[in-house]
Write a protein that holds these residues in place. Structure first.
Motif: not given
Length: 476
Positions: A456-465
């Protein structure tokens, strides 16, 4: 406009607002700040446990107690969003059907930045405070400072500390009004509730960083007050910054301009505050109280300055007649709030969530790994991951198993080698690893002696952590 036409228009505005925030809620991925209270409530076995687990939270109890009872029936975090949506719609109904403002003012309040995003879509205790305060000022307007007014203020005070500050400010305003005959009982009720709110929330071991006060020399303190005013009254998120909603485009581009605008706004607020003593005491007590909390706590996010706007709305609602200059200032501020609302909608339409942890259960299920333990190296991502997975996780940072975090630890392990060393020591042969770091698969295979597969790639988010890559680790 006749009464029936106005009623239809109010219903249409409410429907439009309901559609927008319902859609925004559905596409909103909750993150640390939202799912932390959920996990605290879910994993507390009793109200005594809840009291113990909130010792680091720096918040009064109402939201946590409400979530505690919800989590006795369900562990699905979407239920919290549904409840919060109902709170936001209740607030909208109070504004549209009870506020003594022109209809375009009432609509502008709802479609401004804080009511359209921060205090409606973000599932936190802010919505409860706003609802309680607006019900309180409406009760005061129509029935005077009696028990209805006091009960609403108590609700607000026990929901958030800035609700406590505004409750104290409203009480001080009433004390200075000279109308004290019926106030002794309600006032005592408010004082006791405010004291209880402070005792519940304070002292948290890490939250109120009072050392910040020692570092604030007078020029810096004045600059903080001025720039905070700008960000609270002109809440325009900086779409070019990261994370978007925590940054103000004016402040980010020029702190000098932000400070000068803030000083001008403070002067305008002073000039436009009604001359009535109780009005001045209320608003400027609220101003001091609402700014003292984020400044003393070292908080810099735009949402912490929104209470200034709420305080100004309460002033216009509760103290009449409103002078022309105050009306003109309020109209200008409403327009500024709506600009912020448009920018918030731009952020929502862009569909970049604060967190993608909501996708994690399906990712894990598709990989056939739903029964495997889950490991994190980003400590502060544990509430969102645990919240959506509905089970505890292991935090590699300190080796603990749980869901909520106390906030006193760093978000990450200090180095990649420390993270790998922590993962190497895990006792399981197979596990899911949610990592906020960028790894080369060959490095992981070599160091862990395991088959490592990205599931899974869940990196397209606004919160870096919360930018997580999901790995399935299987040791031979």
């Amino acid at each position: 406009m006749d009464r029936s036409a106005e009623r239809r228009l109010i219903a249409l505005v409410f429907l439009l607002y309901a559609v927008i925030i319902t859609w925004s809620t559905c596409v909103h991925g909750m993150w640390l700040d939202e799912l932390q209270p959920w996990c605290v409530a879910r994993d507390s076995g009793s109200l005594v446990d809840l009291y113990h687990n909130t010792r680091h939270e720096f918040h009064p109890p109402v939201w946590y107690v409400l979530l505690y009872f919800i989590t006795r029936f369900t562990s699905a975090p979407f239920s919290m969003q549904v409840v919060h949506l109902m709170i936001a719609l209740s607030t909208a109904a109070v504004v549209l059907w009870r506020a003594p403002f022109p209809l375009w003012w009432r609509a502008s309040i709802l479609f401004g930045y804080f009511f359209l995003f921060e205090y409606s879509v973000m599932a936190r205790n802010y919505g409860l405070v706003v609802l309680g305060l607006l019900v309180a000022v409406d009760a005061r307007k129509n029935h005077g400072p009696g028990w209805k007014w006091a009960m609403a203020l108590v609700f607000a005070a026990l929901s958030h500390l800035w609700g406590t500050a505004l409750a104290v400010a409203m009480l001080l305003g009433e004390v200075c009004s000279g109308k004290r005959e019926r106030m002794i009982g309600p006032a005592l009720f408010i004082v006791i509730a405010c004291g209880a709110a402070v005792l519940w929330a304070w002292p948290a071991s890490h939250a109120p960083r009072l050392s910040v006060v020692d570092e604030l020399q007078l020029p810096n303190a004045l600059a903080r007050i001025a720039t905070s005013t700008t960000q609270g009254l002109l809440p325009w998120p900086n779409l070019a910054n990261d994370p978007v909603w925590n940054h103000n485009v004016i402040h980010d581009n020029s702190r000098l301009v932000s400070a000068l605008l803030g000083l001008a706004l403070i002067a305008l607020l002073w000039w436009c505050t009604p001359r009535e003593v109780s009005a001045r005491v209320f608003f400027w007590s609220a101003f001091v109280g609402c700014l003292a909390l984020p400044i003393m706590g070292g908080a810099y996010e735009v949402r912490h300055y929104g209470p200034l706007w709420i305080g100004w709305i309460i002033l216009q609602w509760g103290w009449a007649p409103v002078e022309r200059r105050a009306k003109n200032l309020t109209s200008g501020l409403l327009a500024a709030q709506m600009v912020g609302g448009v920018l918030a909608m731009d952020m929502t339409v862009a569909a970049t969530p604060l967190s993608e942890a909501c996708r994690l259960p399906s990712v894990v299920t598709q990989a056939g790994a739903e029964d495997l333990p889950v490991v994190l190296d980003a400590y502060t991502a544990s509430p969102s991951v645990s919240g959506y997975l509905q089970k505890p996780v292991l935090r590699a940072l300190d080796g603990s198993t749980g869901s909520f975090c106390d906030g006193s630890l760093a978000p990450y392990l200090q180095s990649d080698s420390a993270a790998l060393a922590a993962v190497e020591q895990l006792p399981w042969d197979n596990f899911v690893w949610c990592t906020a770091r960028h790894w080369h698969t060959d490095t992981l295979v070599q160091r862990l002696g395991a088959d490592v597969q990205q599931i899974g790639d869940l990196t397209r988010t606004l919160v870096p952590s919360e930018r997580l890559t999901v790995l399935l680790v299987r040791r031979p």
